[in-house]
Design a protein around this motif. Structure first.
Motif, mmCIF file in Angstrom:
data_model
loop_
_atom_site.group_PDB
_atom_site.id
_atom_site.type_symbol
_atom_site.label_atom_id
_atom_site.label_comp_id
_atom_site.label_asym_id
_atom_site.label_seq_id
_atom_site.Cartn_x
_atom_site.Cartn_y
_atom_site.Cartn_z
ATOM 1 N N SER A 1 -9.223 55.773 1.397
ATOM 2 C CA SER A 1 -10.542 55.713 2.040
ATOM 3 C C SER A 1 -10.901 57.054 2.667
ATOM 4 O O SER A 1 -10.040 57.708 3.267
ATOM 5 C CB SER A 1 -10.568 54.626 3.113
ATOM 6 N N PRO A 2 -12.171 57.478 2.586
ATOM 7 C CA PRO A 2 -12.570 58.752 3.191
ATOM 8 C C PRO A 2 -12.622 58.706 4.713
ATOM 9 O O PRO A 2 -12.619 59.743 5.368
ATOM 10 C CB PRO A 2 -13.966 58.991 2.607
ATOM 11 N N CYS A 3 -12.669 57.507 5.270
ATOM 12 C CA CYS A 3 -12.824 57.377 6.718
ATOM 13 C C CYS A 3 -12.251 56.036 7.164
ATOM 14 O O CYS A 3 -12.496 55.013 6.527
ATOM 15 C CB CYS A 3 -14.305 57.484 7.088
ATOM 16 N N ALA A 4 -11.483 56.053 8.240
ATOM 17 C CA ALA A 4 -10.898 54.818 8.765
ATOM 18 C C ALA A 4 -10.964 54.825 10.280
ATOM 19 O O ALA A 4 -10.741 55.858 10.916
ATOM 20 C CB ALA A 4 -9.451 54.670 8.296
ATOM 21 N N MET A 5 -11.273 53.664 10.861
ATOM 22 C CA MET A 5 -11.396 53.527 12.307
ATOM 23 C C MET A 5 -10.485 52.417 12.799
ATOM 24 O O MET A 5 -10.660 51.258 12.429
ATOM 25 C CB MET A 5 -12.856 53.243 12.680
ATOM 26 N N GLU A 6 -9.507 52.784 13.601
ATOM 27 C CA GLU A 6 -8.583 51.818 14.182
ATOM 28 C C GLU A 6 -9.241 51.182 15.397
ATOM 29 O O GLU A 6 -9.705 51.890 16.303
ATOM 30 C CB GLU A 6 -7.275 52.509 14.579
ATOM 31 N N CYS A 7 -9.269 49.855 15.423
ATOM 32 C CA CYS A 7 -10.036 49.146 16.455
ATOM 33 C C CYS A 7 -9.198 48.109 17.199
ATOM 34 O O CYS A 7 -8.323 47.467 16.615
ATOM 35 C CB CYS A 7 -11.232 48.427 15.824
ATOM 36 N N LYS A 8 -9.500 47.969 18.480
ATOM 37 C CA LYS A 8 -9.011 46.867 19.298
ATOM 38 C C LYS A 8 -10.195 45.944 19.589
ATOM 39 O O LYS A 8 -11.322 46.412 19.786
ATOM 40 C CB LYS A 8 -8.434 47.388 20.616
ATOM 41 N N VAL A 9 -9.921 44.648 19.610
ATOM 42 C CA VAL A 9 -10.999 43.690 19.858
ATOM 43 C C VAL A 9 -11.532 43.839 21.279
ATOM 44 O O VAL A 9 -10.766 43.839 22.247
ATOM 45 C CB VAL A 9 -10.508 42.247 19.623
ATOM 46 N N SER A 10 -12.839 43.972 21.393
ATOM 47 C CA SER A 10 -13.502 43.997 22.693
ATOM 48 C C SER A 10 -14.008 42.610 23.057
ATOM 49 O O SER A 10 -13.894 42.173 24.208
ATOM 50 C CB SER A 10 -14.657 44.995 22.680
ATOM 51 N N GLN A 11 -14.569 41.914 22.065
ATOM 52 C CA GLN A 11 -15.119 40.575 22.320
ATOM 53 C C GLN A 11 -15.253 39.831 21.002
ATOM 54 O O GLN A 11 -15.528 40.439 19.963
ATOM 55 C CB GLN A 11 -16.477 40.689 23.012
ATOM 56 N N ILE A 12 -15.066 38.532 21.036
ATOM 57 C CA ILE A 12 -15.288 37.664 19.887
ATOM 58 C C ILE A 12 -16.288 36.584 20.284
ATOM 59 O O ILE A 12 -16.109 35.897 21.299
ATOM 60 C CB ILE A 12 -13.978 37.016 19.385
ATOM 61 N N LEU A 13 -17.348 36.462 19.496
ATOM 62 C CA LEU A 13 -18.391 35.475 19.757
ATOM 63 C C LEU A 13 -18.455 34.509 18.581
ATOM 64 O O LEU A 13 -18.429 34.926 17.421
ATOM 65 C CB LEU A 13 -19.742 36.165 19.938
ATOM 66 N N ASP A 14 -18.540 33.227 18.860
ATOM 67 C CA ASP A 14 -18.602 32.208 17.816
ATOM 68 C C ASP A 14 -19.969 31.545 17.815
ATOM 69 O O ASP A 14 -20.442 31.065 18.849
ATOM 70 C CB ASP A 14 -17.505 31.164 18.026
ATOM 71 N N TYR A 15 -20.587 31.531 16.633
ATOM 72 C CA TYR A 15 -21.874 30.873 16.431
ATOM 73 C C TYR A 15 -21.729 29.925 15.251
ATOM 74 O O TYR A 15 -21.967 30.318 14.112
ATOM 75 C CB TYR A 15 -22.980 31.896 16.155
ATOM 76 N N GLY A 16 -21.316 28.703 15.515
ATOM 77 C CA GLY A 16 -21.117 27.759 14.422
ATOM 78 C C GLY A 16 -20.047 28.262 13.470
ATOM 79 O O GLY A 16 -18.905 28.511 13.867
ATOM 80 N N ARG A 17 -20.426 28.451 12.199
ATOM 81 C CA ARG A 17 -19.480 28.919 11.193
ATOM 82 C C ARG A 17 -19.369 30.442 11.168
ATOM 83 O O ARG A 17 -18.619 30.996 10.368
ATOM 84 C CB ARG A 17 -19.904 28.416 9.809
ATOM 85 N N ARG A 18 -20.105 31.122 12.013
ATOM 86 C CA ARG A 18 -20.125 32.584 12.024
ATOM 87 C C ARG A 18 -19.351 33.123 13.219
ATOM 88 O O ARG A 18 -19.533 32.681 14.343
ATOM 89 C CB ARG A 18 -21.572 33.080 12.066
ATOM 90 N N THR A 19 -18.478 34.082 12.952
ATOM 91 C CA THR A 19 -17.722 34.753 14.002
ATOM 92 C C THR A 19 -18.171 36.205 14.089
ATOM 93 O O THR A 19 -18.185 36.911 13.072
ATOM 94 C CB THR A 19 -16.206 34.708 13.717
ATOM 95 N N ILE A 20 -18.568 36.627 15.268
ATOM 96 C CA ILE A 20 -18.966 38.001 15.514
ATOM 97 C C ILE A 20 -17.830 38.692 16.266
ATOM 98 O O ILE A 20 -17.436 38.249 17.349
ATOM 99 C CB ILE A 20 -20.259 38.089 16.352
ATOM 100 N N VAL A 21 -17.307 39.754 15.686
ATOM 101 C CA VAL A 21 -16.226 40.514 16.313
ATOM 102 C C VAL A 21 -16.761 41.878 16.727
ATOM 103 O O VAL A 21 -17.301 42.617 15.901
ATOM 104 C CB VAL A 21 -15.026 40.694 15.362
ATOM 105 N N ILE A 22 -16.621 42.199 18.001
ATOM 106 C CA ILE A 22 -16.956 43.521 18.503
ATOM 107 C C ILE A 22 -15.645 44.253 18.742
ATOM 108 O O ILE A 22 -14.788 43.791 19.504
ATOM 109 C CB ILE A 22 -17.777 43.454 19.797
ATOM 110 N N GLY A 23 -15.467 45.367 18.070
ATOM 111 C CA GLY A 23 -14.234 46.124 18.189
ATOM 112 C C GLY A 23 -14.476 47.504 18.757
ATOM 113 O O GLY A 23 -15.473 48.158 18.441
#
Length: 214
Positions: free
Chosen positions: A129-151
């Motif tokens: 890959s030309p670019c990679a970003m290592e992330c730690k989870v900041s917040q996880i939000l659940d909306y029904g069947r959808r999961t929003i991950v903020i890293g």
């Protein structure tokens, strides 16, 4: 045409949103499961969210039977992941990682890509890959069947030739990520052009000269 989303079926809402909000950058996300097996999956509900703090956002849906996909399960358990940008050199391999493999299959290896250790997280980086970003989870939000991950981005790798000599700006003739349009249609950033900031246009009092696009 007008579309009332309160009345529109789910599939039609997806079709309209994904068809017209684009191109959408592709995140090739790597995680690691509780047994140490690598996992990789692409997703196009993704973007950079902030630079201070440095945040990325991922949108992921459950499987049709309601169970969590491996990427979501691994992120919930470990609290970390790596996001890779995708260029034409690994476009075909990216598609392969999107197959719904059993959880014990290493998609990185299956796709013919190379895993290499990350610096600050246990999940591996994909070497090609030309670019990679290592992330730690900041917040996880659940909306029904959808999961929003903020890293939060903890470490970033960029291939040397993608940056100028000072390591400050991207070289657009080299770094040309692909993005998703609608359905199986993608676009590559190989026809870039410049639009000056409005303040500069006020000084010259001239409208921008747009290029002839392909």
């Amino acid at each position: 045409m007008d579309f009332d989303f309160a009345e529109l079926p789910e599939n039609d809402r997806y079709r309209l949103l994904s068809n017209f909000v684009g191109p959408r950058p592709i995140a090739l996300v790597t995680t690691i499961d509780e047994h140490g097996c690598n996992n990789a999956a692409p997703m196009s509900f993704f973007n950079v969210f902030s630079h201070e703090p440095p945040l990325l956002i991922l949108g992921m849906e459950t499987r049709p039977d309601g169970t969590a996909k491996d990427t979501v399960a691994n992120i919930r358990r470990s609290g970390e992941f790596v996001v890779h940008m995708v260029d034409m050199a690994i476009a075909s391999e990216m598609i392969v990682t999107g197959i719904n493999f059993p959880s014990d299959v290493d998609e990185i290896e299956f796709a013919g890509l190379t895993s290499t250790p990350s610096v600050k997280v246990a999940a591996p980086r994909i070497e090609e890959s030309p670019c990679a970003m290592e992330c730690k989870v900041s917040q996880i939000l659940d909306y029904g069947r959808r999961t929003i991950v903020i890293g939060e981005v903890m470490q970033m790798y960029v291939r040397d030739e993608c940056m100028d000599e000072r390591g400050r700006y991207v070289r657009p003739e080299v770094y040309q990520p692909i993005a998703r349009m609608h359905a199986d249609n993608y676009i590559v950033a190989d026809n870039q052009f410049v639009l000056k900031h409005p303040a500069e246009l006020l000084i010259t009092r001239k409208p921008p000269a747009l290029p002839q696009l392909k």
